[in-house]
Design an enzyme around this catalytic site. Structure first.
Site, PDB file in Angstrom:
ATOM      1  N   HIS A  53      31.171 -42.722 -44.702  1.00  0.00           N
ATOM      2  CA  HIS A  53      32.121 -41.628 -44.965  1.00  0.00           C
ATOM      3  C   HIS A  53      31.342 -40.325 -44.977  1.00  0.00           C
ATOM      4  O   HIS A  53      30.804 -39.904 -46.005  1.00  0.00           O
ATOM      5  CB  HIS A  53      32.825 -41.895 -46.305  1.00  0.00           C
ATOM      6  CG  HIS A  53      33.878 -40.888 -46.666  1.00  0.00           C
ATOM      7  ND1 HIS A  53      34.911 -41.178 -47.525  1.00  0.00           N
ATOM      8  CD2 HIS A  53      34.055 -39.595 -46.306  1.00  0.00           C
ATOM      9  CE1 HIS A  53      35.682 -40.114 -47.684  1.00  0.00           C
ATOM     10  NE2 HIS A  53      35.168 -39.133 -46.958  1.00  0.00           N
ATOM     11  N   GLU A  78      42.286 -39.863 -53.285  1.00  0.00           N
ATOM     12  CA  GLU A  78      41.208 -38.941 -53.686  1.00  0.00           C
ATOM     13  C   GLU A  78      41.851 -38.016 -54.729  1.00  0.00           C
ATOM     14  O   GLU A  78      41.550 -38.089 -55.917  1.00  0.00           O
ATOM     15  CB  GLU A  78      40.710 -38.155 -52.468  1.00  0.00           C
ATOM     16  CG  GLU A  78      39.614 -37.122 -52.784  1.00  0.00           C
ATOM     17  CD  GLU A  78      39.239 -36.262 -51.561  1.00  0.00           C
ATOM     18  OE1 GLU A  78      39.987 -36.229 -50.575  1.00  0.00           O
ATOM     19  OE2 GLU A  78      38.176 -35.590 -51.630  1.00  0.00           O
ATOM     20  N   HIS A  99      31.643 -36.435 -42.931  1.00  0.00           N
ATOM     21  CA  HIS A  99      32.300 -35.547 -41.957  1.00  0.00           C
ATOM     22  C   HIS A  99      31.196 -34.728 -41.305  1.00  0.00           C
ATOM     23  O   HIS A  99      30.467 -34.011 -42.003  1.00  0.00           O
ATOM     24  CB  HIS A  99      33.284 -34.614 -42.658  1.00  0.00           C
ATOM     25  CG  HIS A  99      34.354 -35.352 -43.419  1.00  0.00           C
ATOM     26  ND1 HIS A  99      35.608 -35.553 -42.911  1.00  0.00           N
ATOM     27  CD2 HIS A  99      34.340 -35.952 -44.637  1.00  0.00           C
ATOM     28  CE1 HIS A  99      36.329 -36.238 -43.791  1.00  0.00           C
ATOM     29  NE2 HIS A  99      35.584 -36.494 -44.852  1.00  0.00           N
ATOM     30  N   ASP A 104      30.641 -34.596 -47.579  1.00  0.00           N
ATOM     31  CA  ASP A 104      30.274 -33.312 -46.951  1.00  0.00           C
ATOM     32  C   ASP A 104      28.998 -32.808 -47.627  1.00  0.00           C
ATOM     33  O   ASP A 104      29.046 -31.867 -48.428  1.00  0.00           O
ATOM     34  CB  ASP A 104      31.414 -32.303 -47.150  1.00  0.00           C
ATOM     35  CG  ASP A 104      32.718 -32.800 -46.566  1.00  0.00           C
ATOM     36  OD1 ASP A 104      32.874 -32.748 -45.333  1.00  0.00           O
ATOM     37  OD2 ASP A 104      33.574 -33.276 -47.342  1.00  0.00           O
ATOM     38  N   HIS A 137      41.853 -41.320 -45.628  1.00  0.00           N
ATOM     39  CA  HIS A 137      41.596 -40.805 -46.970  1.00  0.00           C
ATOM     40  C   HIS A 137      42.867 -41.051 -47.790  1.00  0.00           C
ATOM     41  O   HIS A 137      43.966 -40.664 -47.366  1.00  0.00           O
ATOM     42  CB  HIS A 137      41.336 -39.300 -46.934  1.00  0.00           C
ATOM     43  CG  HIS A 137      39.974 -38.911 -46.437  1.00  0.00           C
ATOM     44  ND1 HIS A 137      39.464 -39.318 -45.245  1.00  0.00           N
ATOM     45  CD2 HIS A 137      39.013 -38.121 -47.005  1.00  0.00           C
ATOM     46  CE1 HIS A 137      38.252 -38.806 -45.083  1.00  0.00           C
ATOM     47  NE2 HIS A 137      37.948 -38.066 -46.137  1.00  0.00           N
TER      48      HIS A 137
HETATM   49  N1  ADE Z   1      37.619 -33.201 -44.941  1.00  0.00           N
HETATM   50  C1  ADE Z   1      36.320 -33.086 -45.243  1.00  0.00           C
HETATM   51  N2  ADE Z   1      36.078 -33.570 -46.455  1.00  0.00           N
HETATM   52  C2  ADE Z   1      37.254 -34.035 -46.940  1.00  0.00           C
HETATM   53  C3  ADE Z   1      37.655 -34.652 -48.150  1.00  0.00           C
HETATM   54  N3  ADE Z   1      36.784 -34.914 -49.131  1.00  0.00           N
HETATM   55  N4  ADE Z   1      38.947 -34.970 -48.308  1.00  0.00           N
HETATM   56  C4  ADE Z   1      39.823 -34.700 -47.333  1.00  0.00           C
HETATM   57  N5  ADE Z   1      39.502 -34.111 -46.191  1.00  0.00           N
HETATM   58  C5  ADE Z   1      38.221 -33.790 -45.990  1.00  0.00           C
HETATM   59 ZN    ZN Z   2      36.052 -37.270 -46.697  1.00  0.00          ZN
END
Ligand code: ADE
Ligand code: ZN
Length: 339
Positions: free
Chosen positions: A15, A198, A17, A277, A195
Site C-alpha cells: 500500500h 480508513e 501511492h 504516502d 480503500h
Molecule cells: N490517496 C493517497 N493516500 C490516500 C489515503 N490515505 N486515503 C485515500 N486516498 C489516498
Molecule cells: Zn492509501
C-alpha cells in the site's frame, strides 16, 4: 537489536501511492525543471505545510504537489527514488498505486504516466532485485463514468497493471458508486482492492467485499466496530493493508500507542504494515515498522508474522510467494543462530 532485525528482515509493501513518495526536494526540482509555479519556495516551507486535520486536508496538498509531474522522465525519477529507498530497507517486493485521473485531468496522457513508472519498475527488478506489481486507482470523488473512461484506456496495459484500486476522499463516496466499473474490470481480468474503513464506516468495508469483490482491503482499521465483519475477515483471511503513521498523521488514531494494529493481529486477521504516502507522513516502511513496534511493544514473532503476511497477501504468483517466504525463513534461522 529489534530495530536491526526490522531493518534486515525481507518484506513486501502493498500500500504505497507513488505520488505520495514525492519528497519536497524532488518536488522543488521538478517545479523548476517544468516551470510549474508552487506557493512554496523552500523544502522547509513544504514540510511546514504537512499538518493535516484529516484525509481531505492531506489530499488537497497531495494533489497540489502532483502538479509538478509532467513528463515521462518525472514519473521515472519519482518511481526510481522510491525503489532506491525500498532497496535500502530490504523491501523485496512492492505493489504500487498510481492515480491516473490526477494527471489525465491536467492533460497528461496515460502513456506518459505509465511508461515512466513501468520503465523504473523494470530497472528496479533488474538492478535492485525488487519485484513489483502496479495497481491503477480510481479517484472516488470523481464520477463512475470518469473511472470507466480510464478503465478503457487501461486495457492495452492489461499485462502491466495487475489490479484496480479505489482511493481519495472516502466520506460520502461509498464503494457502491463503483460497483459496475469494478465488475467490468474483473471481467477484463484485473484483480481488485479498495480503500475502505480508513475514515469511512465498517459498512464501506462490507460494500468493498460484497459489491466490489476485492482481494484486499486498504486500511480497514474501522472493522473493529463490527464484530461480524471481524469474524468474516478472519475466516476468509482477507488481508488488511494497514498504514500506522498515515493513520496518526490523518487523525484516524490520536497516537500510535492507541493504534489497533496489535489488536487486529491478536484477533487473527491477516494484517500487513505499509507506508501509504511516506513523503507526507514522516516515514517509509521501515520507520512504520520501527515506530509501531516501539509504541505497541510488538515482539519478534509478531514482526515475522507481519513480514510473512506481506508476502502471503501480495499478488505474486504461488511459486514466487513460496520463494520469498523461504528467503524470509532462512533469514529467521540465521538470526536465531546469531542471537
Ligand atoms: N490517496 C493517497 N493516500 C490516500 C489515503 N490515505 N486515503 C485515500 N486516498 C489516498
Ligand atoms: Zn492509501
Amino acid at each position: 537489536m529489534i530495530n536491526q532485525f526490522i531493518e534486515k528482515i525481507p518484506k513486501a509493501e502493498l500500500h504505497i501511492h507513488i505520488e505520495g513518495t514525492l519528497e519536497p526536494e524532488l518536488m522543488l526540482i521538478l517545479a523548476e525543471r517544468n516551470q510549474v509555479k508552487l506557493t512554496f519556495d523552500s523544502v522547509e516551507a513544504v514540510r511546514q505545510a504537512y499538518q493535516f486535520d484529516g484525509l481531505q486536508s492531506f489530499l488537497d496538498l497531495y494533489y497540489l504537489g502532483s502538479q509538478v509531474l509532467l513528463k515521462e522522465q518525472d514519473f521515472y525519477d519519482l518511481t526510481w527514488a522510491y525503489l532506491e529507498k525500498a532497496a535500502e530497507q530490504n523491501i523485496r517486493h512492492t505493489e504500487i498505486f498510481f492515480d491516473l485521473q490526477t494527471h489525465t485531468e491536467r492533460g497528461i496522457s496515460f502513456e506518459v504516466v505509465s511508461s515512466g513508472i513501468i520503465q523504473a519498475l523494470r530497472e528496479g527488478q533488474k538492478k535492485l532485485g525488487i519485484s513489483s506489481r502496479l495497481i491503477l486507482c480510481f479517484l472516488r470523488h470523481l464520477s463512475p463514468e470518469s473511472a470507466m473512461e480510464i478503465l478503457k484506456q487501461a486495457i492495452p496495459y492489461r499485462d502491466q497493471i495487475i489490479a484496480i484500486g479505489l482511493d481519495s476522499s472516502e466520506k460520502d463516496h461509498p464503494p457502491s458508486k463503483f460497483q459496475e466499473v469494478f465488475q467490468v474490470a474483473r471481467n477484463l481480468g484485473f484483480l481488485t482492492v479498495a480503500h475502505a474503513g480508513e475514515e469511512g464506516p465498517p459498512e464501506y468495508i462490507w460494500q468493498a467485499i460484497n459489491l466490489l469483490k476485492v482481494n484486499r482491503i486498504d486500511h480497514g482499521v474501522r472493522c473493529l466496530e463490527d464484530r461480524e465483519l471481524v469474524q468474516y475477515l478472519k475466516e476468509k483471511q482477507i488481508p488488511l493493508t494497514v498504514c500506522p503513521l498515515s493513520n496518526v498523521k490523518l487523525k484516524v488514531f490520536p497516537s500510535l500507542k492507541q493504534h489497533n494494529l496489535k489488536k487486529l493481529l491478536d484477533l487473527g486477521l491477516c494484517v500487513t504494515i505499509n507506508s501509504d504516502d511516506p513523503a507526507y507522513f514522516g516515514g517509509y516502511l521501515q520507520e512504520n515498522f520501527i515506530e509501531t513496534q516501539s509504541a505497541l511493544n510488538l515482539n519478534l514473532q509478531e514482526i515475522y508474522q507481519l513480514a510473512k503476511n506481506s508476502f502471503l497477501a501480495s499478488f505474486l504468483d504461488h511459486q514466487e510467494k513460496q520463494d520469498r517466504i523461504q528467503e524470509l525463513d532462512q533469514f529467521m534461522e540465521q538470526f536465531r543462530e546469531k542471537s
